[in-house]
Design an enzyme around this catalytic site. Structure first.
Site, short mmCIF file in Angstrom:
data_model
loop_
_atom_site.label_atom_id
_atom_site.label_comp_id
_atom_site.label_asym_id
_atom_site.label_seq_id
_atom_site.Cartn_x
_atom_site.Cartn_y
_atom_site.Cartn_z
N HIS A 169 37.43 87.70 69.05
CA HIS A 169 38.56 87.75 68.09
C HIS A 169 38.92 88.34 66.50
CE1 HIS A 169 42.57 86.56 66.38
NE2 HIS A 169 42.39 85.28 66.10
N ARG A 187 48.78 82.03 62.88
CA ARG A 187 48.20 83.14 61.76
C ARG A 187 48.61 83.97 62.43
NH1 ARG A 187 46.91 78.65 60.46
NH2 ARG A 187 46.82 77.76 62.22
N THR A 188 47.94 85.04 63.62
CA THR A 188 47.19 85.80 64.38
C THR A 188 49.16 86.57 64.70
OG1 THR A 188 45.54 85.35 65.32
CG2 THR A 188 46.19 87.77 65.59
N ARG A 209 46.90 88.35 73.38
CA ARG A 209 45.87 87.25 73.24
C ARG A 209 45.99 86.63 74.51
NH1 ARG A 209 45.67 82.23 68.87
NH2 ARG A 209 44.48 83.87 67.75
N LYS A 229 55.62 84.79 87.96
CA LYS A 229 55.71 84.76 88.61
C LYS A 229 54.57 85.66 90.30
CE LYS A 229 60.01 86.77 86.41
NZ LYS A 229 61.01 88.26 86.49
N1 CP Z 1 42.71 82.04 63.00
C1 CP Z 1 43.66 82.38 64.03
O1 CP Z 1 43.43 83.00 65.13
O2 CP Z 1 44.75 81.27 64.08
P1 CP Z 1 46.05 81.27 65.06
O3 CP Z 1 45.93 80.36 66.35
O4 CP Z 1 47.17 80.21 64.24
O5 CP Z 1 46.67 82.25 65.39
#
Ligand code: CP
Length: 304
Positions: free
Chosen positions: A127, A48-49, A99, A78
């Site tokens: 998040h 999703r993100t 991320r 590396k």
């Molecule tokens: N909710 C969420 O962060 O989903 P993903 O890990 O699929 O990005």
């Protein structure tokens, strides 16, 4: 707002401004970011993100460069540091979404970057863009945020989404939170201290069925097997599940949310998932697109 690193940085005013922009971009996705480039750098898996950020950028007329498995397919292999990687990518893009599996990595990235950095999840840290789409979903679905009662259920120890959402809820009035988790995965003290400081009522409970009848929002989360020992996972899994039987306890105007992906903690038949309006998690995921469009526009175009 140069970067998006943690939920605490948002004021109520910015939140409502973001909601308004998200509403408007949902109706009319203007090409506001033509000739701009977004870089998405993901050291941990995502559906999703990453894809909603990329879709948001494309809908706004921008372009995307991406490494979806930076742990294996970037020069991290590396031995390159996050700091050096980001310094370089900042010369190629107008905004970076990162991320990473280590808490604090997004902050480190922001310090090295000459362009806005968005934290798309840093280990067990935060998040924030998930929390933004979560609070937007509550606002849309319940038509209020002040005064809501919310249960946060599941892995509250490793869950960065619930941590970020608590920080945002701390901005509102008369909120009540009920934490429901296995004994080994309880919410950490830093969040409890923050909630106390902001006069947010909270308590811990073990009986999910009792709580389902009480709350406006049931925020389910997955037990994050990848962030704990096998022993901890065995002790925690399967303790709190929403199924066809206890789903009937959820009030008719309440909603079930989940940051997704969901696994065994939600065992609802497809018919209910698709037709019962109390199941809000797919609408919640869609809202991520509009909130991220609004955020990208603010960070890249408005450069506040
Ligand atoms: N909710 C969420 O962060 O989903 P993903 O890990 O699929 O990005």
């Amino acid at each position: 707002m140069k970067h998006v690193l943690e939920s605490q940085q948002f004021t109520k005013e910015i939140l409502y401004d973001l909601f308004k922009k998200a509403d408007s971009l949902k109706e009319n996705s203007e090409k506001l970011l033509e000739n701009k480039i977004l870089a998405t750098i993901f050291y941990e898996p995502s559906t999703r993100t990453r894809l909603s950020f990329e879709s948001a950028m494309l809908k706004l007329g921008g372009r995307v460069i991406s490494t979806e498995n930076a742990k294996e397919f970037s020069s991290a292999v590396k031995g390159e540091s996050v700091r050096d990687t980001i310094k370089v990518i900042a010369a190629y893009a107008d905004c970076i979404v990162i991320r990473h599996y280590e808490e604090g990595s997004a902050k480190e990235a922001a310090e090295a970057s000459s362009v806005p950095v968005i934290n798309a999840g840093d280990g067990k840290g935060q998040h924030p863009t998930q929390a933004l789409l979560d609070i937007y979903t509550i606002h849309k679905e319940l038509e209020r945020i002040d005064g809501i009662k919310i249960a946060m259920v599941g892995d509250l120890l490793s869950g960065r989404t619930v941590r970020s959402l608590c920080y945002l809820l701390g901005k509102f009035k008369d909120i009540e939170i009920v934490f429901v988790s296995p004994d080994n995965l309880k919410m950490k003290d830093d969040i409890k201290e923050y909630l106390n400081k902001h006069n947010i009522k909270f308590r811990e409970e073990n009986d999910l069925n009792k709580i389902l009848q009480e709350v406006d929002v049931v925020y389910m989360t997955r037990i994050q097997k990848e962030r704990m020992s096998q022993n901890d996972y065995e002790n925690a899994k399967g303790k709190f599940i929403i199924n066809e039987k206890n789903f009937n306890l959820v009030n008719k105007n309440s909603i079930i949310m989940h940051p997704l992906p969901h696994v065994e903690e939600i065992e609802l038949p497809m018919e209910i998932e698709e037709n019962d309006k109390r199941v809000a998690y797919f609408r919640q995921a869609e809202n991520g697109l509009y909130i991220r469009m609004a955020l990208l526009n603010i960070l890249i175009n408005e450069k506040r």
